[in-house]
Design a protein around this motif. Sequence first.
Motif, PDB file in Angstrom:
ATOM      1  N   CYS A  68       0.837  -1.209   0.000  1.00 45.60           N
ATOM      2  CA  CYS A  68       0.000   0.000   0.000  1.00 45.60           C
ATOM      3  C   CYS A  68       0.867   1.253   0.000  1.00 45.60           C
ATOM      4  CB  CYS A  68      -0.907   0.019   1.228  1.00 45.60           C
ATOM      5  SG  CYS A  68      -1.996  -1.415   1.396  1.00 45.60           S
ATOM      6  N   THR A  69       2.004   1.177   0.701  1.00 45.91           N
ATOM      7  CA  THR A  69       2.865   2.349   0.829  1.00 45.91           C
ATOM      8  C   THR A  69       3.781   2.544  -0.368  1.00 45.91           C
ATOM      9  OG1 THR A  69       4.341   1.000   2.210  1.00 45.91           O
ATOM     10  CG2 THR A  69       2.786   2.463   3.340  1.00 45.91           C
ATOM     11  N   THR A  70       3.640   1.696  -1.402  1.00 47.30           N
ATOM     12  CA  THR A  70       4.298   1.991  -2.670  1.00 47.30           C
ATOM     13  C   THR A  70       3.666   3.236  -3.276  1.00 47.30           C
ATOM     14  OG1 THR A  70       4.767  -0.354  -3.101  1.00 47.30           O
ATOM     15  CG2 THR A  70       4.793   1.141  -4.994  1.00 47.30           C
ATOM     16  N   CYS A  71       2.370   3.264  -3.307  1.00 51.60           N
ATOM     17  CA  CYS A  71       1.641   4.360  -3.945  1.00 51.60           C
ATOM     18  C   CYS A  71       1.257   5.478  -2.983  1.00 51.60           C
ATOM     19  CB  CYS A  71       0.379   3.829  -4.614  1.00 51.60           C
ATOM     20  SG  CYS A  71       0.705   2.780  -6.051  1.00 51.60           S
ATOM     21  N   HIS A  72       1.275   5.211  -1.680  1.00 52.44           N
ATOM     22  CA  HIS A  72       0.810   6.208  -0.715  1.00 52.44           C
ATOM     23  C   HIS A  72       1.857   6.489   0.362  1.00 52.44           C
ATOM     24  CE1 HIS A  72      -3.295   6.041  -2.302  1.00 52.44           C
ATOM     25  NE2 HIS A  72      -3.138   4.727  -2.363  1.00 52.44           N
ATOM     26  N   ASN A  73       1.978   7.764   0.697  1.00 52.90           N
ATOM     27  CA  ASN A  73       2.784   8.188   1.844  1.00 52.90           C
ATOM     28  C   ASN A  73       1.818   8.589   2.941  1.00 52.90           C
ATOM     29  OD1 ASN A  73       4.351   9.455   3.764  1.00 52.90           O
ATOM     30  ND2 ASN A  73       5.360  10.856   2.363  1.00 52.90           N
ATOM     31  N   GLN A  74       1.668   7.737   3.923  1.00 53.43           N
ATOM     32  CA  GLN A  74       0.654   7.925   4.958  1.00 53.43           C
ATOM     33  C   GLN A  74       0.884   9.139   5.842  1.00 53.43           C
ATOM     34  OE1 GLN A  74       3.002   5.630   4.783  1.00 53.43           O
ATOM     35  NE2 GLN A  74       3.566   4.743   6.751  1.00 53.43           N
ATOM     36  N   HIS A  75       2.057   9.775   5.716  1.00 56.58           N
ATOM     37  CA  HIS A  75       2.397  10.885   6.601  1.00 56.58           C
ATOM     38  C   HIS A  75       2.217  12.255   5.964  1.00 56.58           C
ATOM     39  CE1 HIS A  75       4.936   7.549   8.433  1.00 56.58           C
ATOM     40  NE2 HIS A  75       4.085   7.882   9.389  1.00 56.58           N
ATOM     41  N   VAL A  76       2.028  12.311   4.641  1.00 59.43           N
ATOM     42  CA  VAL A  76       1.906  13.605   3.960  1.00 59.43           C
ATOM     43  C   VAL A  76       0.780  13.508   2.932  1.00 59.43           C
ATOM     44  CG1 VAL A  76       3.072  15.391   2.618  1.00 59.43           C
ATOM     45  CG2 VAL A  76       4.380  14.015   4.243  1.00 59.43           C
ATOM     46  N   MET A  77      -0.262  14.294   3.129  1.00 57.20           N
ATOM     47  CA  MET A  77      -1.461  14.158   2.312  1.00 57.20           C
ATOM     48  C   MET A  77      -1.392  14.892   0.985  1.00 57.20           C
ATOM     49  SD  MET A  77      -5.442  14.820   3.413  1.00 57.20           S
ATOM     50  CE  MET A  77      -5.385  16.595   3.204  1.00 57.20           C
ATOM     51  N   TYR A  78      -0.775  16.059   0.900  1.00 58.12           N
ATOM     52  CA  TYR A  78      -0.929  16.848  -0.310  1.00 58.12           C
ATOM     53  C   TYR A  78       0.357  17.474  -0.852  1.00 58.12           C
ATOM     54  CZ  TYR A  78      -0.973  21.166   2.572  1.00 58.12           C
ATOM     55  OH  TYR A  78      -0.653  22.200   3.423  1.00 58.12           O
ATOM     56  N   VAL A  79       1.494  17.032  -0.378  1.00 59.09           N
ATOM     57  CA  VAL A  79       2.768  17.513  -0.900  1.00 59.09           C
ATOM     58  C   VAL A  79       3.666  16.314  -1.197  1.00 59.09           C
ATOM     59  CG1 VAL A  79       4.809  18.929  -0.486  1.00 59.09           C
ATOM     60  CG2 VAL A  79       2.621  19.605   0.506  1.00 59.09           C
ATOM     61  N   TYR A  80       4.264  16.309  -2.373  1.00 59.14           N
ATOM     62  CA  TYR A  80       5.285  15.293  -2.655  1.00 59.14           C
ATOM     63  C   TYR A  80       6.642  15.966  -2.720  1.00 59.14           C
ATOM     64  CZ  TYR A  80       8.399  12.049  -4.916  1.00 59.14           C
ATOM     65  OH  TYR A  80       9.478  11.247  -5.182  1.00 59.14           O
TER      66      TYR A  80
END
Length: 343
Positions: A263-275
């Motif tokens: 799941c954390t391949t596609c999602h960073n659970q700690h930052v919602m709207y900034v890459y």
Amino acid sequence: MRKTMLVIFAVMLAVSVAAAQTYSGNSKGGQTGIDVLGAHNNGGRGCAGCHAPHSGAAGGGGNAVTGGKYTDTLSGSNALFGQDVSPLFGVTLTFTTDGGYVEALPGQAAAYTTNTSELRGIMMCLACHDGVIAKGQMMQGTSWEQSNNLLPAGVYGPNGIPTLLGNDNGNGNTSGYGNDHPVGTQATLGKLRLVSAGGGKATDPLTVTMSGTSIASIVPTPGTTYANFAANYGYPSIAGSPWEWGFAMPNGSTDPSTAFMTCTTCHNQHVMYVYAPPRGKQAGTAIAAGSAYPTYFFVNAPYNPGAGNTSPTLAASTTQFCRQCHIGEANESAGVNNVKTQF
């Protein structure tokens, strides 16, 4: 005149309130608006909503199964995770209706020793996002960004965007995950044809260097279609975070083609709207080091539906995101190498 001014002021106030309900950004940073943890502030519980500083799931005051007693005696011993994962031990998830990808989640002993990538990258996510064991807990079941008017206007429909998986599609699929993207030990770089068995072929889209059973580096293979694609976008989800790669190795394997998606391949659970790209990764791609890019839904990559697609000479970042793994659908695979990304 005074009445007219009052009306104008009221309209301007309404517009400013509406504008304040979203966040803004551009390809070189400047994101503003709300706390980056967003939905994962857990209604005010903050970090402790997932990471209990004391006593594991007991420290969170509850568990995943309503009225049940948690049975994970090792709860909290990995990442201080404070939600109860015990209902997930040994569960089999079947993705896609044809049963093409099956993930057998590990039991307790393996989860905390040999299969920690599945624990941290899948089970900890499903402790809140599985529509069977977690339904009715802190999750409301619809997108937090949508509920708080943070999504770009006119891009999504009026119905709720689900956030619980395995809850809305059976269709003969016993686990209910028939319409959810595969993760787990069968969703591999080999299956995606990005790395051949054993790795190291000059024609492989990606070159993975191993250090024993760990990934040391992942780079686009020079001269390949993937290298051209990376120059126009990047491979942010595969590059992962500063501390790990986006794909995880099965315990004991030295074959990079077996590296699998979580799941954390596609999602960073700690930052919602900034890459923000991790330092030292993705050199030579279109993603500039030290920059920050808009994203949505905790996606671990530039992913900005709000940018639209205003120029036919640019590819939307939302499309490019998928092409990281599905490179066969990229412009570059059709010999079109001059289409940059609209971030």
